[in-house]
Enzyme design. Structure first.
Site, PDB file in Angstrom:
ATOM      1  CB  CYS A  46      -0.908   0.024   1.230  1.00 52.93           C
ATOM      2  SG  CYS A  46      -1.992  -1.396   1.326  1.00 52.93           S
TER       3      CYS A  46
HETATM    4  C1  BEZ Z   1       0.585  -4.742   1.809  1.00 55.94           C
HETATM    5  O1  BEZ Z   1       0.125  -3.632   1.563  1.00 55.94           O
HETATM    6  O2  BEZ Z   1       1.771  -4.983   1.673  1.00 55.94           O
HETATM    7  C2  BEZ Z   1      -0.302  -5.849   2.292  1.00 55.94           C
HETATM    8  C3  BEZ Z   1      -1.406  -5.558   3.069  1.00 55.94           C
HETATM    9  C4  BEZ Z   1      -2.184  -6.619   3.518  1.00 55.94           C
HETATM   10  C5  BEZ Z   1      -1.865  -7.910   3.176  1.00 55.94           C
HETATM   11  C6  BEZ Z   1      -0.785  -8.171   2.355  1.00 55.94           C
HETATM   12  C7  BEZ Z   1       0.016  -7.133   1.913  1.00 55.94           C
END
Ligand code: BEZ
Length: 220
Positions: A46
């Site tokens: 994110c």
């Molecule tokens: C991420 O943004 O890296 C992420 C968030 C939730 C689950 C897996 C990855």
């Protein structure tokens, strides 16, 4: 009940954002808007995605497209996290609002809930959903990615260009189309109408069926 999908009007929800409280329809106005959710603040994928979105914000603005993010963290968390996002992607400034949805109400109404992934407290998280909303406040295009797959912002830019072309002319964009390349004339347009609509001309591809439905033209 099926979730919000193509052609549906985005509900006029009152939302808390990093830019203050607002009614969604007021923010959408008469522009195209990219409304995108992400699984959570302070998560790796994110952080990369929101930085890229911020870096591309000017390009979207030049096309008259607004941005709005959403995750299920609170405003304090969003504001802290924005510092990380901007530090990770040099030159990016997060100017778009991010909705805070700590009670997970908005993700349900916008069909952005991720069925599998949970946060460390066991709560449902948003998927990587991205709705492109048209000036009529209807969903024109949706991406629905799982938490594990980051989106491609060049693809987001590309589909925005395609949607705008289709809204301005009776055309569609063929496979792997990129801005500037020829577009195809919509099947609902007869050859006679096409001659008037596209004075620059068009080329009909000769196919075995001889139905003359694959017609390329160039529009600005
Ligand atoms: C991420 O943004 O890296 C992420 C968030 C939730 C689950 C897996 C990855």
């Amino acid at each position: 009940m099926p979730g919000l999908t193509l052609g549906d009007t985005v509900p006029n929800l009152e939302v808390e954002t990093t830019h203050g409280k607002m009614w969604l329809h007021n923010y959408l106005g008469n522009s195209f808007t990219i409304l995108f959710s992400h699984p959570g603040d302070f998560t790796p994928v994110c952080t990369t995605e929101l930085g890229k979105m911020a870096a591309y914000e000017r390009q979207f603005a030049e096309k008259g497209v607004k941005l709005m993010g959403l995750s299920c963290n609170d405003l304090q968390s969003h504001n802290e996290w924005i510092k990380d996002i901007e530090a990770y992607t040099p030159g990016s400034v997060v100017r778009y609002p991010i909705i805070a949805d700590p009670n997970r109400e908005i993700i349900k109404q916008l069909n952005m809930a991720e069925p599998e992934e949970k946060d460390p407290s066991g709560n449902q998280v948003p998927s990587r959903a991205l709705h492109i909303v048209g000036p009529d406040k209807k969903i024109k295009l949706s991406f629905l990615y799982p938490a594990s797959t980051g989106r491609n912002m060049d693809e987001v830019l590309r589909v925005v260009e395609s949607l705008k072309k289709a809204s301005e002319h009776k055309v569609a964009t063929p496979v792997d189309w990129k801005p500037g390349e020829p577009v195809v004339i919509s099947p609902s347009v007869s050859d006679q109408e096409a001659k008037k609509m596209f004075p620059q001309g068009f080329e009909t591809v000769d196919l075995p069926s001889k139905k003359g439905y694959l017609r390329f033209t160039q529009v600005d």
